[in-house]
Design a protein around this motif. Structure first.
Motif, PDB file in Angstrom:
ATOM      1  N   LEU A 175       0.836  -1.201   0.000  1.00 17.18           N
ATOM      2  CA  LEU A 175       0.000   0.000   0.000  1.00 17.18           C
ATOM      3  C   LEU A 175       0.870   1.250   0.000  1.00 17.18           C
ATOM      4  O   LEU A 175       0.600   2.214  -0.728  1.00 17.18           O
ATOM      5  N   LEU A 177       2.392   1.684  -3.384  1.00 16.82           N
ATOM      6  CA  LEU A 177       1.394   2.141  -4.340  1.00 16.82           C
ATOM      7  C   LEU A 177       1.173   3.637  -4.181  1.00 16.82           C
ATOM      8  O   LEU A 177       1.075   4.375  -5.168  1.00 16.82           O
ATOM      9  N   GLY A 178       1.085   4.069  -2.916  1.00 11.25           N
ATOM     10  CA  GLY A 178       0.917   5.497  -2.653  1.00 11.25           C
ATOM     11  C   GLY A 178       2.064   6.304  -3.243  1.00 11.25           C
ATOM     12  O   GLY A 178       1.855   7.326  -3.894  1.00 11.25           O
ATOM     13  N   LEU A 228       1.830   6.555  -6.984  1.00  7.78           N
ATOM     14  CA  LEU A 228       0.768   7.439  -7.454  1.00  7.78           C
ATOM     15  C   LEU A 228       0.967   8.872  -6.964  1.00  7.78           C
ATOM     16  O   LEU A 228       0.109   9.730  -7.167  1.00  7.78           O
ATOM     17  N   GLU A 265       1.020  10.055  -3.910  1.00  8.24           N
ATOM     18  CA  GLU A 265       0.219  10.496  -2.765  1.00  8.24           C
ATOM     19  C   GLU A 265       1.122  10.724  -1.572  1.00  8.24           C
ATOM     20  O   GLU A 265       2.061   9.982  -1.352  1.00  8.24           O
TER      21      GLU A 265
END
Lengths: 175, 352
Positions: free
Chosen positions: A164, A167-168, A171, A173
């Motif tokens: 997770l 992935l953040g 992207l 984030e």
């Protein structure tokens, strides 16, 4: 004494699971799972069919009904892994392969924002990708994920957390 | 609790998954066969006849008395049900006499499946693709490197496995299926021969057929007339029967051949008895055959380590020998056709 000797065998036979029924019941779900993993429906269907053929051939071996679904999922999962591995070899020197679900051609089906997430997911190490798929697509518990992937519960948990986070980052984030 | 990243991921996956339309999924096809426990390589009796069809092939079968009993009492687990394999045309070779139209399309396959399901007496129709057949093949022939090397996935045709209830007319169905486009052939994988094979292998490894009077074999001195065809053979000179002297020479020669464990002589009368047993249900062929039509033969059993190819090569050119047949090879090839729908040349099946 004879009865006691016979009973374990009988119990095993009674517990045997009809893998075919599990497949029939979860066919669409399994294809969806495979699709999320490999990206296109045709390959996904093939993977499920292949897994079905294999497990069906060995149906006498499956003796724990509670694990039937996890077993079937693992079979599909392993099929997906093989597909991804094969692709990695084939496309190593060629253009990066863009399977339909997250490619531009499927824009009509999946919005750009979602495809961005899917592409980022594809970029993760395979184990993280698998764990995230099981958690956020099938909403499985840590223990179920662990059983499907053949890892321990705590490994599943940490893999998801790390996936997770990665992935953040991918992207952009900050959260 | 849920971070925005988790939500995004969840939604993206859900949307990707939702692109699968359940109505467009092609159904799962099962090979539907439990693991095989019988060693089918040792096929015997009646089945071999189906393949070869010739009188000489019928003589191959020399069932012992236990086998006769086995044929009379089919195994109880069959419950009177018959299983029929319906082999579909393969992609390759594109042109074969059975398959003028090439391999069936998905639609045609479904049509065949529906037609099969509609036949009265059919209780179950299972589909098996090449991959499924190959898995089965790999399992059955796990120890046979020669065969595993000779057969690839693409060689195995796809098939339907049809379960027929007791009393269903199998022959009529088989005849009907042959005319359907896309069907290359049918077979009954569980014929009596399987139960006979379980009785042990008192069958000969190699059969040496001797020349009979009027034999059509060139090795017996028959000379084909010009214009002779397979269906209507003509001879300028027919073959000569083996002489008694030749026969005793041959018996000595066989006994000397390395690798031969035991030899048994089969007279014309014995051969005819076996033939009658194998063809008990076929009145027409029984009526057309006399004991004197049957060739005499020597039935050889080889040592396990013997090279059958070498033994055959040594024996087949001796005077008075019409033909030498590797019985195991014939039954093996029959099994391959019955269970997988493939016809392989003998050189591939039995290369030792």
């Amino acid at each position: 004494m004879k009865v006691e000797q016979l009973s374990p065998g009988g119990a095993l036979i009674r517990k045997r699971v009809d893998v075919a029924a599990v497949f029939a019941e979860h066919h669409v779900g399994l294809v969806r799972l495979a699709l999320v993993m490999v990206g296109d429906q045709a390959t996904a269907e093939d993977v499920v069919q292949e897994a079905f053929t294999r497990t069906h051939a060995g149906r006498g071996r499956l003796r724990d009904p509670d694990k039937a679904l996890a077993y079937v999922r693992s079979a599909v999962f392993n099929g997906c892994r093989s597909v991804m591995r094969r692709r990695a070899t084939v496309f190593r020197r060629a253009v990066p392969y863009e399977p339909p679900v997250w490619s531009a051609e499927s824009a009509a089906l999946v919005s750009e924002e979602r495809r961005e997430v899917l592409r980022a997911l594809l970029g993760l190490p395979s184990r993280q990708r698998e764990a995230l798929t099981l958690r956020y697509y099938l909403d499985l518990s840590d223990q179920e994920i662990a059983e499907t992937m053949g890892i321990s519960g705590s490994t599943a948990r940490s893999t998801i957390a790390r996936g997770l986070a990665a992935l953040g980052r991918a992207l952009g984030e900050d959260s | 609790m849920n971070s925005p990243m988790e939500d995004r991921l969840r939604e993206a996956l859900a949307e990707a998954g939702a692109t699968v339309d359940p109505s467009t999924l092609s159904p799962l096809h099962a090979s539907g066969r439990p693991r095989v426990r019988v060693d089918f390589r040792l096929l015997a009796a009646a089945g071999a006849v189906v393949l070869a069809g010739a009188v000489t092939a019928a003589v191959l079968i020399s069932p012992g008395d236990e086998q006769r009993a086995a044929v009379a009492n089919p195994p109880a687990d069959q419950k009177g049900e018959t299983e029929l394999f319906v082999f579909l045309c393969a992609k390759y070779p594109t042109k074969s006499p059975d398959c003028p139209g090439g391999s069936p399309t998905g639609q045609q396959t479904r049509a065949i499946q529906q037609a099969l399901q509609a036949v009265p007496g059919v209780s179950q129709v299972l589909y098996e693709n090449s991959a499924g057949a190959y898995l089965r093949f790999r399992r059955d022939y796990a120890g046979n490197k020669t065969l595993l090397g000779a057969v690839a996935v693409a060689d195995l045709p796809t098939s339907f496995h049809v379960q027929l209830r007791a009393g269903a007319d199998v022959n009529a169905l088989q005849a009907k299926l042959k005319s359907i486009r896309g069907v290359s052939g049918t077979s009954e994988p569980k014929t009596d021969n399987l139960s006979a094979s379980e009785q042990g292998n008192n069958n000969a490894d190699i059969s040496v057929f001797l020349c009979a009077k009027g034999s059509a074999a060139a090795s017996c001195g028959a000379v084909a007339a010009p214009g002779s065809t397979k269906d209507a053979p003509k001879f300028t000179e027919s073959g000569k029967a083996i002489t008694l002297a030749q026969q005793s020479d041959l018996a000595r020669e066989i006994a000397k051949t390395p690798g031969v464990q035991s030899v048994r002589f089969e007279s014309q009368q014995e051969a005819y008895e076996n033939f009658k047993r194998a063809y008990a249900s076929n009145k027409a062929i029984l009526k057309a055959t006399k004991p004197s039509d049957m060739p005499k033969s020597f039935r050889l059993q080889l040592r396990p380590d013997a090279d059958s190819g070498e033994v055959i090569a040594q024996l087949q050119h001796l005077p008075g020998v019409a033909s030498v047949i590797n019985s195991k090879c014939v039954t093996e090839r029959l099994t391959l056709y019955q269970r997988y729908g493939i016809s392989l040349p003998e050189s591939k099946v039995c290369a030792s």
